[in-house]
Write an enzyme that holds these catalytic residues in place. Structure first.
Site, PDB file in Angstrom:
ATOM      1  N   LYS A  46      41.558  41.222  38.648  1.00  0.00           N
ATOM      2  CA  LYS A  46      40.578  40.907  39.696  1.00  0.00           C
ATOM      3  C   LYS A  46      39.206  40.629  39.092  1.00  0.00           C
ATOM      4  O   LYS A  46      38.539  39.645  39.441  1.00  0.00           O
ATOM      5  CB  LYS A  46      40.487  42.060  40.683  1.00  0.00           C
ATOM      6  CG  LYS A  46      39.266  42.042  41.605  1.00  0.00           C
ATOM      7  CD  LYS A  46      39.188  43.311  42.421  1.00  0.00           C
ATOM      8  CE  LYS A  46      37.922  43.384  43.256  1.00  0.00           C
ATOM      9  NZ  LYS A  46      36.720  43.670  42.442  1.00  0.00           N
ATOM     10  N   ASN A  47      38.756  41.493  38.189  1.00  0.00           N
ATOM     11  CA  ASN A  47      37.408  41.359  37.641  1.00  0.00           C
ATOM     12  C   ASN A  47      37.300  40.270  36.576  1.00  0.00           C
ATOM     13  O   ASN A  47      36.213  40.019  36.059  1.00  0.00           O
ATOM     14  CB  ASN A  47      36.939  42.698  37.068  1.00  0.00           C
ATOM     15  CG  ASN A  47      36.684  43.721  38.151  1.00  0.00           C
ATOM     16  OD1 ASN A  47      36.391  43.373  39.297  1.00  0.00           O
ATOM     17  ND2 ASN A  47      36.808  44.997  37.811  1.00  0.00           N
ATOM     18  N   CYS A  53      31.780  47.017  47.801  1.00  0.00           N
ATOM     19  CA  CYS A  53      31.934  48.458  47.999  1.00  0.00           C
ATOM     20  C   CYS A  53      30.590  49.165  47.911  1.00  0.00           C
ATOM     21  O   CYS A  53      29.764  48.844  47.060  1.00  0.00           O
ATOM     22  CB  CYS A  53      32.885  49.039  46.946  1.00  0.00           C
ATOM     23  SG  CYS A  53      34.616  48.591  47.177  1.00  0.00           S
ATOM     24  N   ARG A  84      23.492  48.613  42.884  1.00  0.00           N
ATOM     25  CA  ARG A  84      23.853  47.603  41.879  1.00  0.00           C
ATOM     26  C   ARG A  84      22.827  46.476  41.983  1.00  0.00           C
ATOM     27  O   ARG A  84      23.085  45.415  42.521  1.00  0.00           O
ATOM     28  CB  ARG A  84      25.283  47.101  42.136  1.00  0.00           C
ATOM     29  CG  ARG A  84      26.315  48.181  41.905  1.00  0.00           C
ATOM     30  CD  ARG A  84      27.722  47.656  41.923  1.00  0.00           C
ATOM     31  NE  ARG A  84      28.215  47.475  43.282  1.00  0.00           N
ATOM     32  CZ  ARG A  84      29.449  47.076  43.568  1.00  0.00           C
ATOM     33  NH1 ARG A  84      30.302  46.814  42.610  1.00  0.00           N
ATOM     34  NH2 ARG A  84      29.823  46.922  44.818  1.00  0.00           N
ATOM     35  N   ASP A 114      35.726  52.580  37.202  1.00  0.00           N
ATOM     36  CA  ASP A 114      36.734  52.158  38.169  1.00  0.00           C
ATOM     37  C   ASP A 114      38.011  52.992  38.108  1.00  0.00           C
ATOM     38  O   ASP A 114      38.880  52.864  38.976  1.00  0.00           O
ATOM     39  CB  ASP A 114      37.092  50.678  37.962  1.00  0.00           C
ATOM     40  CG  ASP A 114      36.087  49.748  38.615  1.00  0.00           C
ATOM     41  OD1 ASP A 114      35.169  50.237  39.290  1.00  0.00           O
ATOM     42  OD2 ASP A 114      36.221  48.516  38.437  1.00  0.00           O
ATOM     43  N   ARG A 144      41.562  44.445  48.677  1.00  0.00           N
ATOM     44  CA  ARG A 144      40.584  43.684  47.902  1.00  0.00           C
ATOM     45  C   ARG A 144      40.935  43.669  46.422  1.00  0.00           C
ATOM     46  O   ARG A 144      40.538  42.747  45.710  1.00  0.00           O
ATOM     47  CB  ARG A 144      39.187  44.284  48.065  1.00  0.00           C
ATOM     48  CG  ARG A 144      38.549  44.086  49.427  1.00  0.00           C
ATOM     49  CD  ARG A 144      37.117  44.609  49.443  1.00  0.00           C
ATOM     50  NE  ARG A 144      36.386  44.116  48.289  1.00  0.00           N
ATOM     51  CZ  ARG A 144      35.772  44.886  47.401  1.00  0.00           C
ATOM     52  NH1 ARG A 144      35.804  46.199  47.514  1.00  0.00           N
ATOM     53  NH2 ARG A 144      35.127  44.352  46.381  1.00  0.00           N
TER      54      ARG A 144
END
Length: 421
Positions: free
Chosen positions: A25-26, A119, A124, A308, A400
């Site tokens: 995903k990232n 999220c 951030r 994470d 997600r």
């Protein structure tokens, strides 16, 4: 009339079998953004079917880019790019929407985006992103929840990041790809996804080196015009999550399509707790003991322990013998899952940025709510290990970042189902 989806997880089954890890995903999100820099079609393979990927696809299409997504292959034609503004409704749905800033500024000299969503795990800020873009010559206005930027022509610069931000590193890399001269990013993020972005951009014709180290050099080029196909690296957080799933259920699972070096920090802590982990090229075999011992964890930027994976390891340590301490050094609001784990019977005490976890014998199933993506994964893991049935609400967070999670857990023997109420 609206409806709510939730997961029902009945614990007590030892997971056994094999599973293949999806594309990261990232990694895929910055690759999709980076495709905006190209003048030729791009093919991405191994694309995971996730809500965030669909949102980024929608964002590209809102800019005029043609995207065809079939199975795990996505064909992108950025030559039809016509708009330089991401609609606020899309930007608010996903943090990674801000990754279009660097490519749009580099290719077109301007952009307009709303502050991104995602999220709610802590602050951030965008300041490092904007600092880097300003250093390359952009004039930026970030008032009233919207960021606009213009640059007659970006110029290479020497940029030192106050913190090794992944998103800022990626945005600056992409903006600098088409800038005049050389850009140096110091104290750059070192995550595997940074290396993946460098490899992807270099295939397109960029000149970048140093990714994976704390200094990255980008020699600007006039254009990117190579037509390429690129396979996305496997998801290291999904890998870690399945490793913990095998361990917490006292099972034995073969995990395929992995890069073991990307999960070394997780592997080290699981081994320290007493879990047997065998690495073989692109696969990992996890064999859990009947009981495991407490360990201490401090989240850090890569190659340290990933933030994470902190919630998933917390629920694992809630069943360890002894007392563990987890210190969260990345996001100040990433203990929102603690209250839900307490509802399942865990003994966790918060002290500032640290969680003190006293191991217990068993968790008890109850109704809990996922407050963010990784918190949701932790609750699923807790449900797999708990007595009785756990009902997890807020499963849209899981969608997600985890592809078909319940069906893949079922392949390993888990009792998991999704219901709509």
């Amino acid at each position: 009339m609206s409806w709510v989806e939730r997961l029902l997880v009945t614990g007590g089954t030892r997971l056994r079998g094999s599973i293949a890890i999806s594309g990261a995903k990232n990694a895929i999100l910055p690759l999709l953004a980076g495709s905006l820099l190209s003048e030729r079609p791009v093919v991405l393979e191994g694309v995971p079917s996730l809500i965030d990927v669909k949102t980024m696809k929608d964002a590209l299409e809102s800019l005029g880019v043609k995207v065809n997504w079939t199975g795990d292959t996505m064909q992108i034609d950025p030559s039809s790019l016509r708009s330089l503004e991401v609609p606020p409704t899309l930007a608010r749905r996903m943090r990674a929407s801000n990754l279009v800033m660097g490519p749009l500024l580099g290719r077109c000299g301007r952009f307009k985006v709303s502050y991104p969503g995602g999220c709610t795990i802590g602050s951030r800020p965008m300041d490092l992103h904007l600092k880097g873009l300003r250093a390359c010559g952009a004039v930026i206005d970030d008032d009233h929840g919207c960021i606009t930027a213009e640059a007659a022509g970006l110029q290479g610069a020497d940029i030192h990041l106050d913190f090794p931000s992944v998103g800022a590193t990626e945005n600056i890399m992409m903006a600098a790809t088409l800038a005049r001269g050389t850009t140096i990013i110091r104290n750059a993020a070192r995550e595997p996804e940074i290396v993946e972005l460098q490899n992807f951009l270099n295939k397109l014709g960029a000149r970048i080196r140093g990714a994976g180290m704390d200094t990255i050099r980008i020699d600007g080029v006039k254009k990117l015009n190579q037509e390429i196909a690129h396979r996305v690296i496997p998801d290291r957080i999904e890998t870690g999550t399945f490793m913990v799933a095998a361990a917490i259920t006292r099972g034995e699972v073969l995990i395929n399509n992995v890069i073991p070096e990307h999960v070394e920090a997780v592997t080290a802590k699981l081994r320290e707790a007493g879990v047997s982990i065998k690495e073989e090229d692109d696969r990992i075999i996890v064999t859990a003991p009947s009981n495991w011992k407490a360990v201490d964890i401090r989240t850090m930027p890569f190659p340290g322990f990933p933030t994470d994976m902190q919630p998933q390891m917390m629920v694992f340590l809630a069943l360890a013998q002894g007392t563990s301490i987890i210190t969260e050094n990345i996001f100040e609001n990433r203990f929102r899952h603690v209250g839900e784990l307490r509802r399942m019977g865990s003994q966790i005490r918060l002290e500032g940025r640290s969680a003190v976890i006293t191991g217990i014998k068993d968790l008890t199933g109850t109704v809990v709510e996922a407050t963010d993506l990784r918190a949701g994964a932790a609750l699923v893991l807790g449900g797999l290990a708990a007595e009785n049935t756990t009902i997890i609400e807020g499963v849209q967070h899981l969608d997600r970042g985890y592809e078909n999670l319940e069906s893949r857990l079922k392949m390993l023997g888990a009792q998991v189902s999704r219901e709509i109420i």
